[in-house]
Design a protein around this motif. Structure first.
Motif, PDB file in Angstrom:
ATOM      1  N   THR A 267      -0.335  -9.523  -2.503  1.00  0.00           N
ATOM      2  CA  THR A 267      -0.195 -10.968  -2.279  1.00  0.00           C
ATOM      3  C   THR A 267       1.270 -11.378  -2.321  1.00  0.00           C
ATOM      4  O   THR A 267       1.725 -12.222  -1.540  1.00  0.00           O
ATOM      5  CB  THR A 267      -0.988 -11.724  -3.354  1.00  0.00           C
ATOM      6  OG1 THR A 267      -2.351 -11.283  -3.321  1.00  0.00           O
ATOM      7  CG2 THR A 267      -0.941 -13.229  -3.112  1.00  0.00           C
ATOM      8  N   HIS A 268       2.011 -10.784  -3.244  1.00  0.00           N
ATOM      9  CA  HIS A 268       3.423 -11.130  -3.374  1.00  0.00           C
ATOM     10  C   HIS A 268       4.222 -10.730  -2.132  1.00  0.00           C
ATOM     11  O   HIS A 268       5.121 -11.455  -1.695  1.00  0.00           O
ATOM     12  CB  HIS A 268       4.003 -10.459  -4.620  1.00  0.00           C
ATOM     13  CG  HIS A 268       5.410 -10.885  -4.920  1.00  0.00           C
ATOM     14  ND1 HIS A 268       5.702 -12.065  -5.603  1.00  0.00           N
ATOM     15  CD2 HIS A 268       6.600 -10.305  -4.625  1.00  0.00           C
ATOM     16  CE1 HIS A 268       7.018 -12.179  -5.713  1.00  0.00           C
ATOM     17  NE2 HIS A 268       7.587 -11.119  -5.136  1.00  0.00           N
ATOM     18  N   LEU A 269       3.896  -9.565  -1.546  1.00  0.00           N
ATOM     19  CA  LEU A 269       4.596  -9.096  -0.353  1.00  0.00           C
ATOM     20  C   LEU A 269       4.002  -9.650   0.932  1.00  0.00           C
ATOM     21  O   LEU A 269       4.513  -9.342   2.017  1.00  0.00           O
ATOM     22  CB  LEU A 269       4.586  -7.563  -0.308  1.00  0.00           C
ATOM     23  CG  LEU A 269       5.313  -6.846  -1.448  1.00  0.00           C
ATOM     24  CD1 LEU A 269       5.141  -5.345  -1.340  1.00  0.00           C
ATOM     25  CD2 LEU A 269       6.797  -7.191  -1.442  1.00  0.00           C
ATOM     26  N   ASP A 270       2.910 -10.403   0.816  1.00  0.00           N
ATOM     27  CA  ASP A 270       2.261 -11.033   1.969  1.00  0.00           C
ATOM     28  C   ASP A 270       1.849  -9.988   3.001  1.00  0.00           C
ATOM     29  O   ASP A 270       2.150 -10.092   4.186  1.00  0.00           O
ATOM     30  CB  ASP A 270       3.192 -12.067   2.615  1.00  0.00           C
ATOM     31  CG  ASP A 270       2.449 -12.937   3.632  1.00  0.00           C
ATOM     32  OD1 ASP A 270       1.200 -13.000   3.542  1.00  0.00           O
ATOM     33  OD2 ASP A 270       3.105 -13.502   4.517  1.00  0.00           O
ATOM     34  N   THR A 271       1.145  -8.977   2.509  1.00  0.00           N
ATOM     35  CA  THR A 271       0.657  -7.931   3.399  1.00  0.00           C
ATOM     36  C   THR A 271      -0.705  -7.465   2.914  1.00  0.00           C
ATOM     37  O   THR A 271      -1.200  -7.940   1.887  1.00  0.00           O
ATOM     38  CB  THR A 271       1.641  -6.747   3.447  1.00  0.00           C
ATOM     39  OG1 THR A 271       1.207  -5.826   4.433  1.00  0.00           O
ATOM     40  CG2 THR A 271       1.743  -6.054   2.119  1.00  0.00           C
ATOM     41  N   VAL A 272      -1.315  -6.552   3.646  1.00  0.00           N
ATOM     42  CA  VAL A 272      -2.633  -6.045   3.262  1.00  0.00           C
ATOM     43  C   VAL A 272      -2.458  -4.916   2.258  1.00  0.00           C
ATOM     44  O   VAL A 272      -1.424  -4.231   2.257  1.00  0.00           O
ATOM     45  CB  VAL A 272      -3.400  -5.560   4.508  1.00  0.00           C
ATOM     46  CG1 VAL A 272      -3.725  -6.723   5.421  1.00  0.00           C
ATOM     47  CG2 VAL A 272      -2.603  -4.503   5.261  1.00  0.00           C
ATOM     48  N   PRO A 273      -3.442  -4.651   1.397  1.00  0.00           N
ATOM     49  CA  PRO A 273      -3.293  -3.604   0.387  1.00  0.00           C
ATOM     50  C   PRO A 273      -3.066  -2.206   0.969  1.00  0.00           C
ATOM     51  O   PRO A 273      -2.438  -1.363   0.333  1.00  0.00           O
ATOM     52  CB  PRO A 273      -4.620  -3.664  -0.377  1.00  0.00           C
ATOM     53  CG  PRO A 273      -5.119  -5.056  -0.159  1.00  0.00           C
ATOM     54  CD  PRO A 273      -4.679  -5.425   1.221  1.00  0.00           C
ATOM     55  N   GLU A 274      -3.580  -1.975   2.190  1.00  0.00           N
ATOM     56  CA  GLU A 274      -3.423  -0.641   2.793  1.00  0.00           C
ATOM     57  C   GLU A 274      -1.973  -0.314   3.124  1.00  0.00           C
ATOM     58  O   GLU A 274      -1.608   0.864   3.264  1.00  0.00           O
ATOM     59  CB  GLU A 274      -4.274  -0.519   4.059  1.00  0.00           C
ATOM     60  CG  GLU A 274      -5.779  -0.500   3.802  1.00  0.00           C
ATOM     61  CD  GLU A 274      -6.342  -1.906   3.558  1.00  0.00           C
ATOM     62  OE1 GLU A 274      -5.549  -2.880   3.656  1.00  0.00           O
ATOM     63  OE2 GLU A 274      -7.538  -2.012   3.266  1.00  0.00           O
ATOM     64  N   LEU A 275      -1.120  -1.343   3.276  1.00  0.00           N
ATOM     65  CA  LEU A 275       0.268  -1.120   3.670  1.00  0.00           C
ATOM     66  C   LEU A 275       1.251  -1.259   2.515  1.00  0.00           C
ATOM     67  O   LEU A 275       2.467  -1.216   2.730  1.00  0.00           O
ATOM     68  CB  LEU A 275       0.655  -2.104   4.782  1.00  0.00           C
ATOM     69  CG  LEU A 275      -0.185  -2.068   6.051  1.00  0.00           C
ATOM     70  CD1 LEU A 275       0.306  -3.114   7.043  1.00  0.00           C
ATOM     71  CD2 LEU A 275      -0.153  -0.687   6.689  1.00  0.00           C
ATOM     72  N   VAL A 276       0.751  -1.408   1.299  1.00  0.00           N
ATOM     73  CA  VAL A 276       1.645  -1.638   0.152  1.00  0.00           C
ATOM     74  C   VAL A 276       2.518  -0.421  -0.125  1.00  0.00           C
ATOM     75  O   VAL A 276       3.708  -0.548  -0.451  1.00  0.00           O
ATOM     76  CB  VAL A 276       0.808  -2.011  -1.085  1.00  0.00           C
ATOM     77  CG1 VAL A 276       1.675  -1.984  -2.350  1.00  0.00           C
ATOM     78  CG2 VAL A 276       0.198  -3.384  -0.918  1.00  0.00           C
ATOM     79  N   ASP A 277       1.965   0.788   0.019  1.00  0.00           N
ATOM     80  CA  ASP A 277       2.708   2.006  -0.324  1.00  0.00           C
ATOM     81  C   ASP A 277       3.771   2.367   0.701  1.00  0.00           C
ATOM     82  O   ASP A 277       4.560   3.291   0.473  1.00  0.00           O
ATOM     83  CB  ASP A 277       1.744   3.181  -0.479  1.00  0.00           C
ATOM     84  CG  ASP A 277       0.802   2.984  -1.658  1.00  0.00           C
ATOM     85  OD1 ASP A 277       1.193   2.265  -2.596  1.00  0.00           O
ATOM     86  OD2 ASP A 277      -0.315   3.533  -1.631  1.00  0.00           O
TER      87      ASP A 277
END
Length: 232
Positions: free
Chosen positions: A132-142
């Motif tokens: 949420t903080h990076l404003d992206t989907v969880p699949e792309l966090v890494d």
């Protein structure tokens, strides 16, 4: 035949004449060698006396050493260092080209980047969600690169490879490129060390008084301290 019966039985031709000729030939050769030895000056010198040596009962002719002047040695050393430096510069250019293509993304052995977030209260830490903080989907966090935001994903269609097999193939190709980059970096470092060692040996040809400060290692040349001389 009856007319030759009085001569007796036929006999094989004897080789006593051939043996006699061989004996006299050897005797003549021995006499010639003895005469040569008697006529020879005992104090006579010839170079094979110092160029030959006896090894395991066999005479071996010593090979003459290459005779070069100090100026020729310096020139050869200079040519060597020029060649090594040329190859090192070529490797450095290839390394820069590979780095510009790969950007050192996800390289093995690379120190991971740290992204620190600061909060005022412990409650914010517990409720923190990085996606949420990076404003992206969880699949792309890494991902450390190519991490689009949710707004970008809603506006534009997904580009590039999406098939898992294709993605795996691309990852293997990227890994091979990083391995090649690592090998070129190590080769460039080795050539740099070789160039330094050749330059040190070239400097040692100078007759200036010198003292060794540090021994030569696999990663660096020996270090010498030269006596200061004022140049005219």
């Amino acid at each position: 035949p009856a007319s030759r019966k009085k001569l007796g039985l036929l006999e094989k031709k004897k080789d006593y004449r051939l043996r006699a000729d061989d004996y006299h030939k050897k005797q003549n050769a021995l006499r010639a060698l003895q005469k040569k030895a008697l006529d020879k000056n005992p104090d006579e010198f010839y170079f094979k006396m110092i160029r030959a040596e006896l090894q395991d009962g066999v005479h071996i002719i010593k090979q003459p050493k290459d005779e070069v002047t100090p100026e020729q040695v310096k020139l050869m050393r200079t040519q060597d260092i020029k060649y090594v430096e040329m190859k090192r510069v070529a490797e450095a250019k290839k390394i820069e080209r590979l780095k510009s293509e790969l950007h050192l993304l996800d390289a093995e052995g690379k120190n991971p980047n740290k992204h620190m977030f600061f909060f005022d209260t412990k409650k914010e830490v517990q409720e923190f969600d990085i996606a949420t903080h990076l404003d992206t989907v969880p699949e792309l966090v890494d991902r450390v690169y190519n991490r689009p935001t949710i707004a970008t994903l809603q506006k534009e269609t997904l580009k590039g490879a999406t098939d898992p097999a294709h993605l795996k193939k691309l990852a293997q190709q990227r890994k091979n490129q990083y391995d090649l980059l690592k090998q070129r970096i190590e080769r460039e470092k080795a050539m740099f060390v070789i160039a330094q060692k050749i330059q040190t040996r070239k400097d040692l040809l100078d007759k200036t008084h010198k003292v060794k400060v540090k021994k030569e290692t696999t990663n660096g040349p020996a270090i010498y301290k030269f006596k200061f001389q004022r140049k005219r």
